[in-house]
Motif scaffolding. Sequence first.
Motif, PDB file in Angstrom:
ATOM      1  N   GLU A   5      -4.114   7.353  -4.342  1.00 49.78           N
ATOM      2  CA  GLU A   5      -4.947   6.381  -5.064  1.00 49.78           C
ATOM      3  C   GLU A   5      -4.034   5.434  -5.844  1.00 49.78           C
ATOM      4  O   GLU A   5      -3.114   5.874  -6.526  1.00 49.78           O
ATOM      5  N   GLN A   6      -4.288   4.135  -5.724  1.00 48.01           N
ATOM      6  CA  GLN A   6      -3.493   3.142  -6.434  1.00 48.01           C
ATOM      7  C   GLN A   6      -4.360   2.409  -7.443  1.00 48.01           C
ATOM      8  O   GLN A   6      -5.480   1.995  -7.134  1.00 48.01           O
ATOM      9  N   GLY A  59      -7.251   0.978  -4.918  1.00 47.78           N
ATOM     10  CA  GLY A  59      -7.534   1.445  -3.572  1.00 47.78           C
ATOM     11  C   GLY A  59      -6.706   2.633  -3.161  1.00 47.78           C
ATOM     12  O   GLY A  59      -5.873   3.137  -3.909  1.00 47.78           O
ATOM     13  N   GLY A  63      -4.860   1.366   1.709  1.00 50.45           N
ATOM     14  CA  GLY A  63      -5.263  -0.030   1.866  1.00 50.45           C
ATOM     15  C   GLY A  63      -4.237  -0.839   2.611  1.00 50.45           C
ATOM     16  O   GLY A  63      -3.755  -0.434   3.670  1.00 50.45           O
ATOM     17  N   TYR A  75      -4.958  -4.082  -8.583  1.00 53.17           N
ATOM     18  CA  TYR A  75      -5.004  -3.568  -7.215  1.00 53.17           C
ATOM     19  C   TYR A  75      -5.601  -2.176  -7.327  1.00 53.17           C
ATOM     20  O   TYR A  75      -5.040  -1.296  -7.980  1.00 53.17           O
ATOM     21  N   CYS A  92      -9.127  -4.128   3.587  1.00 54.49           N
ATOM     22  CA  CYS A  92      -9.601  -4.268   2.202  1.00 54.49           C
ATOM     23  C   CYS A  92     -11.063  -4.680   2.075  1.00 54.49           C
ATOM     24  O   CYS A  92     -11.633  -4.539   0.998  1.00 54.49           O
ATOM     25  N   TYR A 124       0.832  -1.193   0.000  1.00 55.51           N
ATOM     26  CA  TYR A 124       0.000   0.000   0.000  1.00 55.51           C
ATOM     27  C   TYR A 124       0.869   1.246   0.000  1.00 55.51           C
ATOM     28  O   TYR A 124       2.015   1.231   0.450  1.00 55.51           O
ATOM     29  N   ASN A 136     -10.824  -0.242   1.625  1.00 55.51           N
ATOM     30  CA  ASN A 136      -9.815   0.666   1.087  1.00 55.51           C
ATOM     31  C   ASN A 136      -9.011   0.082  -0.066  1.00 55.51           C
ATOM     32  O   ASN A 136      -8.216   0.796  -0.673  1.00 55.51           O
ATOM     33  N   CYS A 137      -9.170  -1.212  -0.356  1.00 52.41           N
ATOM     34  CA  CYS A 137      -8.430  -1.796  -1.474  1.00 52.41           C
ATOM     35  C   CYS A 137      -9.139  -3.067  -1.939  1.00 52.41           C
ATOM     36  O   CYS A 137      -9.857  -3.707  -1.185  1.00 52.41           O
ATOM     37  N   ASP A 138      -8.938  -3.376  -3.207  1.00 54.65           N
ATOM     38  CA  ASP A 138      -9.537  -4.569  -3.815  1.00 54.65           C
ATOM     39  C   ASP A 138      -8.538  -5.231  -4.745  1.00 54.65           C
ATOM     40  O   ASP A 138      -7.715  -4.556  -5.371  1.00 54.65           O
TER      41      ASP A 138
END
Length: 192
Positions: free
Chosen positions: A17-18, A108, A111, A106, A45, A11, A51-53
């Motif tokens: 933002e990623q 999020g 995350g 990825y 997540c 992360y 916050n992330c997927d």
Amino acid sequence: HSGAYYAHVEYDANFDEQDEWLLSPEFNLTEGTLEFWSFGSVYWCRDTYDNCDLNIWLVVGDVGGGDDIFLKTADADWASSWTWAKTTIDLASYLPGGPVRIGFQYAGADGAEIGLDDISLNGLEGGDIPWISEDPTAGVVPADGTLNVTVTYDATGLALGDYLAILRVKNAPAPNVNVPVTLHVVNEIPLL
């Protein structure tokens, strides 16, 4: 999961933002099963924060071209944080009838690390069926409409026997429709 190495995305500690991708080579699949192992934080997540997927896609052409096909978010398969979980996806109903790449995304902000390993794609590459043709090969049909399609078989040069195929009808945005096709090549029986 196995061996000494795996792919992972850490992360961004700056809370940026990623949107990071791992893409396979291109395949022209007629059927297939995708299997892989992944891990992440159910806290950051999925369950407490979203916050992330780890999103799985069939990528058609360039990433994000509007014709990519979303398969699933692997987070749902994680039983607990940082524990490897296996995901299996039958690709048959998603395949668009042309070249695709498998995309692991990825997505999020703020995350957690996500890991990925032991990716396996068992499938059948294909494309055009040389003994069958369709006319027309493309069209647009309103929701309550119809379109007649002429399907022609050509056994020229084929050995005796049965030939099987799947004729895939692209049915966007709904799932594709698979129509089983069989050609029986037999000896010609003379008429008396």
